[in-house]
Design an enzyme around this catalytic site. Structure first.
Site, short mmCIF file in Angstrom:
data_model
loop_
_atom_site.label_atom_id
_atom_site.label_comp_id
_atom_site.label_asym_id
_atom_site.label_seq_id
_atom_site.Cartn_x
_atom_site.Cartn_y
_atom_site.Cartn_z
CB CYS A 1 24.61 10.26 38.39
SG CYS A 1 24.41 10.30 36.60
CB SER B 1 46.14 37.06 35.50
OG SER B 1 45.19 36.11 35.91
CG HIS C 1 40.69 25.73 35.54
ND1 HIS C 1 41.12 27.03 35.44
CD2 HIS C 1 41.29 25.24 36.66
CE1 HIS C 1 41.94 27.31 36.44
NE2 HIS C 1 42.06 26.25 37.20
CE1 TYR D 1 31.15 27.98 32.37
CE2 TYR D 1 29.23 28.32 33.76
CZ TYR D 1 30.60 28.31 33.59
OH TYR D 1 31.43 28.65 34.63
CB CYS E 1 24.57 13.78 35.13
SG CYS E 1 23.16 13.83 36.26
P1 OAD Z 1 43.01 35.95 33.12
O1 OAD Z 1 41.87 36.63 32.40
O2 OAD Z 1 43.12 36.08 34.59
O3 OAD Z 1 44.37 36.46 32.50
C1 OAD Z 1 44.55 36.59 31.11
C2 OAD Z 1 45.97 37.01 30.88
O4 OAD Z 1 46.19 37.01 29.48
C3 OAD Z 1 46.31 38.44 31.38
O5 OAD Z 1 47.54 38.38 32.09
C4 OAD Z 1 46.46 39.24 30.09
O6 OAD Z 1 47.44 40.28 30.20
C5 OAD Z 1 46.94 38.15 29.14
N1 OAD Z 1 46.67 38.41 27.70
C6 OAD Z 1 45.69 39.14 27.14
N2 OAD Z 1 45.82 39.13 25.80
C7 OAD Z 1 46.88 38.36 25.50
C8 OAD Z 1 47.53 37.95 24.30
N3 OAD Z 1 47.09 38.33 23.10
N4 OAD Z 1 48.63 37.16 24.39
C9 OAD Z 1 49.10 36.75 25.61
N5 OAD Z 1 48.53 37.11 26.78
C10 OAD Z 1 47.44 37.90 26.73
O7 OAD Z 1 42.97 34.41 32.67
P2 OAD Z 1 43.62 33.14 33.35
O8 OAD Z 1 44.95 33.47 33.92
O9 OAD Z 1 43.50 32.05 32.36
O10 OAD Z 1 39.22 29.52 36.17
O11 OAD Z 1 42.60 32.88 34.52
C11 OAD Z 1 42.78 31.74 35.29
C12 OAD Z 1 41.46 31.19 35.71
O12 OAD Z 1 40.67 32.21 36.30
C13 OAD Z 1 40.58 30.69 34.60
O13 OAD Z 1 40.95 29.42 34.12
C14 OAD Z 1 39.25 30.64 35.29
C15 OAD Z 1 39.29 31.91 36.10
O14 OAD Z 1 38.76 31.78 37.36
C16 OAD Z 1 38.16 28.72 36.15
O15 OAD Z 1 37.27 28.84 35.33
C17 OAD Z 1 38.20 27.66 37.20
#
Ligand code: OAD
Length: 249
Positions: free
Chosen positions: A127, A194, A116, A64, A124
């Site tokens: 705590c 996505s 998220h 991270y 921490c």
């Molecule tokens: P994803 O990686 O699942 O999806 C990314 C999306 O962005 C895809 O649909 C791509 O097609 C699109 N994409 C890529 N390049 C792009 C661009 N230049 N302009 C617009 N769109 C583009 O990411 P998230 O949907 O954010 O959760 O994923 C949701 C969650 O999954 C995250 O927040 C994370 C993960 O588990 C936690 O960390 C709790």
């Protein structure tokens, strides 16, 4: 059907709901994109869980810290800037993000609901007290390197990133505010997500059910099931500034 930018110009309450794709053009890898997705390089179940942190805190904290460093080096892109501009143009805007970076804030968006959590608010593990210590030396935090987490000044517990891990609840007040906004808006832009992760993925659905228009902005065409749902296909860094310009000039 084509989305008329006048719908944006006339929106009373606009919700912008963003995912990893909005930061892709800033050089932050998305989670699931085939070639560059973060999930390609590791099994999320091994890193993004409380169990993983308990088992190997240096592995998880180091990973991270690598991500945080990458974000610090990145800059907001034209999509983040267009969203900040929209907040100045429409009567009311609620910005909801699944992203743990701070690029919306650095682009000038005045208030951001982080569903998220954030890479920039460590707490921490024992705590939950916020940690205000010195960040790790960047050289130690190269992507993938192990790094012992710092200790809490209150209870000596290990410090963890302030993000929501698999199996953890989303911050209830943030989720409540996000659902409320989705139920109240007349237009929702869903940018670079996505839509696979719950409960966040319910947000555009909720807006649709309440009769709002929903526009997906994504390089991958999105399936639209309702008459007031639209898919704009292309990178957010191009499409969002164009949309703002068409709506307001
Ligand atoms: P994803 O990686 O699942 O999806 C990314 C999306 O962005 C895809 O649909 C791509 O097609 C699109 N994409 C890529 N390049 C792009 C661009 N230049 N302009 C617009 N769109 C583009 O990411 P998230 O949907 O954010 O959760 O994923 C949701 C969650 O999954 C995250 O927040 C994370 C993960 O588990 C936690 O960390 C709790």
């Amino acid at each position: 059907m084509e989305f008329d930018p006048q719908y944006l110009a006339r929106a009373r309450h606009l919700v912008v709901f963003t995912g990893a794709g909005v930061s892709a053009e800033s050089g932050i890898p998305t989670f699931r994109d085939a070639l560059s997705g973060l999930w390609e390089q590791f099994d999320p179940a091994q890193l993004a869980t409380p169990q993983a942190f308990r088992a190997d805190p240096a592995l998880v904290w180091g990973w991270y810290e690598g991500r945080r460093l990458k974000v610090l080096e990145a800059q907001p892109n034209p999509a983040h800037l267009a969203i900040a501009e929209l907040a100045r143009r429409v009567p009311r805007l609620t910005l909801i993000t699944q992203n743990v970076d701070d690029l919306h804030e650095r682009a000038g968006s005045p208030s951001v609901l982080h569903l998220h959590g954030s890479l920039h608010t460590p707490i921490c593990f024992a705590c939950q007290r916020p940690w205000r210590g010195e960040p790790a030396a960047p050289v130690l935090a190269e992507h993938g390197s192990r790094l012992e987490p710092p200790r809490c000044s209150g209870c000596n517990g290990k410090i963890r990133p302030g993000v929501v891990w698999f199996g953890e609840a989303l911050p209830p007040a943030v989720l409540k505010a996000a659902f409320k906004a989705a139920g109240d808006c007349d237009l929702l832009l869903s940018v670079g997500t996505s839509g696979l992760v719950q409960p966040a993925a319910q947000i555009p659905q909720l807006a649709l059910q309440q009769g709002a228009r929903v526009v997906h902005i994504n390089p991958q065409p999105q399936e639209c099931h309702a008459p007031q749902e639209y898919s704009l296909t292309g990178p957010a860094g191009q499409l969002l500034p164009q949309l703002v310009q068409r709506a307001f000039t």
